[in-house]
Design a protein around this motif. Structure first.
Motif, PDB file in Angstrom:
ATOM      1  N   GLU A  45      -9.115  -0.850 -56.747  1.00  0.00           N
ATOM      2  CA  GLU A  45      -8.668  -1.104 -58.120  1.00  0.00           C
ATOM      3  C   GLU A  45      -7.502  -2.083 -58.047  1.00  0.00           C
ATOM      4  O   GLU A  45      -6.340  -1.703 -58.082  1.00  0.00           O
ATOM      5  N   PRO A  46      -7.806  -3.385 -57.916  1.00  0.00           N
ATOM      6  CA  PRO A  46      -6.753  -4.375 -57.690  1.00  0.00           C
ATOM      7  C   PRO A  46      -5.808  -4.526 -58.880  1.00  0.00           C
ATOM      8  O   PRO A  46      -6.242  -4.722 -60.004  1.00  0.00           O
ATOM      9  N   ASP A  47      -4.522  -4.390 -58.606  1.00  0.00           N
ATOM     10  CA  ASP A  47      -3.496  -4.587 -59.626  1.00  0.00           C
ATOM     11  C   ASP A  47      -3.076  -6.048 -59.633  1.00  0.00           C
ATOM     12  O   ASP A  47      -3.113  -6.728 -58.606  1.00  0.00           O
ATOM     13  N   LEU A  48      -2.670  -6.529 -60.805  1.00  0.00           N
ATOM     14  CA  LEU A  48      -2.260  -7.924 -60.965  1.00  0.00           C
ATOM     15  C   LEU A  48      -0.754  -7.975 -61.204  1.00  0.00           C
ATOM     16  O   LEU A  48      -0.202  -7.153 -61.947  1.00  0.00           O
ATOM     17  N   PHE A  49      -0.098  -8.924 -60.583  1.00  0.00           N
ATOM     18  CA  PHE A  49       1.341  -9.136 -60.729  1.00  0.00           C
ATOM     19  C   PHE A  49       1.556 -10.586 -61.164  1.00  0.00           C
ATOM     20  O   PHE A  49       1.010 -11.503 -60.547  1.00  0.00           O
ATOM     21  N   VAL A  50       2.330 -10.780 -62.216  1.00  0.00           N
ATOM     22  CA  VAL A  50       2.610 -12.123 -62.722  1.00  0.00           C
ATOM     23  C   VAL A  50       4.104 -12.362 -62.614  1.00  0.00           C
ATOM     24  O   VAL A  50       4.913 -11.552 -63.091  1.00  0.00           O
ATOM     25  N   ASP A  51       4.480 -13.453 -61.983  1.00  0.00           N
ATOM     26  CA  ASP A  51       5.881 -13.788 -61.748  1.00  0.00           C
ATOM     27  C   ASP A  51       6.624 -12.637 -61.057  1.00  0.00           C
ATOM     28  O   ASP A  51       7.797 -12.387 -61.317  1.00  0.00           O
ATOM     29  N   GLY A  52       5.917 -11.914 -60.186  1.00  0.00           N
ATOM     30  CA  GLY A  52       6.525 -10.839 -59.416  1.00  0.00           C
ATOM     31  C   GLY A  52       6.551  -9.488 -60.101  1.00  0.00           C
ATOM     32  O   GLY A  52       6.951  -8.501 -59.503  1.00  0.00           O
ATOM     33  N   PHE A  53       6.148  -9.419 -61.369  1.00  0.00           N
ATOM     34  CA  PHE A  53       6.168  -8.166 -62.116  1.00  0.00           C
ATOM     35  C   PHE A  53       4.756  -7.644 -62.306  1.00  0.00           C
ATOM     36  O   PHE A  53       3.818  -8.416 -62.528  1.00  0.00           O
ATOM     37  N   ALA A  54       4.619  -6.325 -62.284  1.00  0.00           N
ATOM     38  CA  ALA A  54       3.314  -5.709 -62.532  1.00  0.00           C
ATOM     39  C   ALA A  54       2.857  -6.062 -63.945  1.00  0.00           C
ATOM     40  O   ALA A  54       3.634  -6.003 -64.892  1.00  0.00           O
ATOM     41  N   CYS A  55       1.623  -6.450 -64.068  1.00  0.00           N
ATOM     42  CA  CYS A  55       1.032  -6.801 -65.345  1.00  0.00           C
ATOM     43  C   CYS A  55       1.037  -5.572 -66.261  1.00  0.00           C
ATOM     44  O   CYS A  55       0.811  -4.453 -65.807  1.00  0.00           O
ATOM     45  N   CYS A  56       1.266  -5.782 -67.552  1.00  0.00           N
ATOM     46  CA  CYS A  56       1.377  -4.663 -68.492  1.00  0.00           C
ATOM     47  C   CYS A  56       0.032  -4.007 -68.791  1.00  0.00           C
ATOM     48  O   CYS A  56      -0.006  -2.904 -69.313  1.00  0.00           O
ATOM     49  N   ASP A  57      -1.068  -4.650 -68.486  1.00  0.00           N
ATOM     50  CA  ASP A  57      -2.385  -4.112 -68.815  1.00  0.00           C
ATOM     51  C   ASP A  57      -3.258  -4.123 -67.563  1.00  0.00           C
ATOM     52  O   ASP A  57      -4.088  -5.008 -67.376  1.00  0.00           O
TER      53      ASP A  57
END
Length: 99
Positions: A45-57
């Motif tokens: 279940e790959p999580d996404l991180f944008v600009d170093g922060f965990a994605c909100c959704d």
């Protein structure tokens, strides 16, 4: 016609046929990946991180990965790695630009 329905061939049929609805948020995630601002975890279940922060959704992030729009940039890697668009992800963004 809603904006998200413009990203489908026909109502209820996403561009890749994977069943993922490409909402505004999903498209923003794809744009972040295209800009090189995203990383993802290498897991079932790959999580996404944008600009170093965990994605909100993370549910949408999982759907984009399982739907074939994004993938880890490194095969066989462990942990967090850069995310990249797949062919389906690039096609979805191209449709957005053409609309």
């Amino acid at each position: 016609m809603t904006r998200s329905s413009r990203f489908t061939k026909q109502k209820g049929s996403p561009v890749s046929g994977s069943g993922v609805e490409l909402t505004h948020r999903a498209m923003a995630m794809l744009r972040a990946v295209a800009a090189g601002r995203a990383e993802m975890s290498c897991s079932c279940e790959p999580d996404l991180f944008v600009d170093g922060f965990a994605c909100c959704d993370q549910m949408t992030a999982h759907a984009l990965a399982h739907g074939g729009y994004v993938r880890p940039a490194a095969d066989g890697a462990v942990g967090r790695v850069p995310a990249e668009l797949t062919e389906a992800g690039r096609a979805a963004l191209e449709i957005t630009l053409a609309a």
